[in-house]
Design a protein around this motif. Structure first.
Motif, PDB file in Angstrom:
ATOM      1  N   LYS A  45      70.726 -12.945 -73.142  1.00 14.21           N
ATOM      2  CA  LYS A  45      71.437 -13.353 -71.932  1.00 14.21           C
ATOM      3  C   LYS A  45      70.895 -12.576 -70.741  1.00 14.21           C
ATOM      4  CE  LYS A  45      75.612 -14.762 -74.269  1.00 14.21           C
ATOM      5  NZ  LYS A  45      77.054 -14.703 -74.355  1.00 14.21           N
ATOM      6  N   ALA A  46      70.926 -13.226 -69.589  1.00 16.20           N
ATOM      7  CA  ALA A  46      70.558 -12.590 -68.323  1.00 16.20           C
ATOM      8  C   ALA A  46      71.609 -12.989 -67.305  1.00 16.20           C
ATOM      9  CB  ALA A  46      69.169 -13.042 -67.873  1.00 16.20           C
ATOM     10  N   ASP A  47      72.177 -12.007 -66.663  1.00 11.67           N
ATOM     11  CA  ASP A  47      73.246 -12.249 -65.690  1.00 11.67           C
ATOM     12  C   ASP A  47      74.373 -13.090 -66.293  1.00 11.67           C
ATOM     13  OD1 ASP A  47      71.870 -10.812 -63.689  1.00 11.67           O
ATOM     14  OD2 ASP A  47      70.727 -12.603 -63.134  1.00 11.67           O
ATOM     15  N   GLN A 100      74.231 -15.367 -68.495  1.00 10.79           N
ATOM     16  CA  GLN A 100      73.825 -16.715 -68.901  1.00 10.79           C
ATOM     17  C   GLN A 100      72.877 -16.641 -70.103  1.00 10.79           C
ATOM     18  OE1 GLN A 100      74.906 -19.671 -67.380  1.00 10.79           O
ATOM     19  NE2 GLN A 100      76.281 -18.269 -66.326  1.00 10.79           N
TER      20      GLN A 100
END
Length: 95
Positions: free
Chosen positions: A12-14, A16
Motif C-alpha cells: 500500500k502507498a498512502d 491505497q
C-alpha cells in the motif's frame, strides 16, 4: 510445512493498495513450494513497488524455509536481474 496454504502479498502507498500477488503452497515431487501467480501493480504505483513485493516474498521464504516458483513474467524478469534471489527461486530457468 506451513499450515497456511495461501499467502497474499499486498503493498500500500498512502493507504491505497498498489500491488497484490497471491502465493499458493503446492506440493511437488521435490517437496512443497510457494507458487507465485499473477502480480498486479496499479498504474501509477510508486517506483520500487516491485522491490517491496519481492522483499516480502523473500521474507516469507526465509520464515517458512521454502522456495518460490514465480509464474508471472515480470517477476521472472525481476528474479533474472537479481541474482541474489537464486537462493529462494525454485526451478530457475536455465536459459
Amino acid at each position: 510445512m506451513p499450515e497456511e496454504r495461501e499467502k497474499v502479498i499486498e503493498i500500500k502507498a498512502d493507504g491505497q493498495l498498489v500491488a497484490k500477488s497471491p502465493l499458493l503452497l503446492i506440493e511437488r515431487k521435490s517437496g512443497p513450494v510457494w507458487a507465485m501467480n499473477q502480480l498486479f501493480i496499479a498504474p501509477g504505483a510508486p517506483e520500487g513497488t516491485l522491490d517491496q513485493v519481492m522483499k516480502q516474498v523473500e521474507k516469507l521464504c526465509q520464515e517458512t524455509g521454502l522456495k518460490v516458483w514465480p509464474l508471472d513474467p515480470q517477476v521472472i524478469a525481476y528474479c533474472q536481474k537479481h541474482g541474489e534471489l537464486t537462493k529462494i527461486w525454485a526451478w530457475k530457468p536455465t536459459n
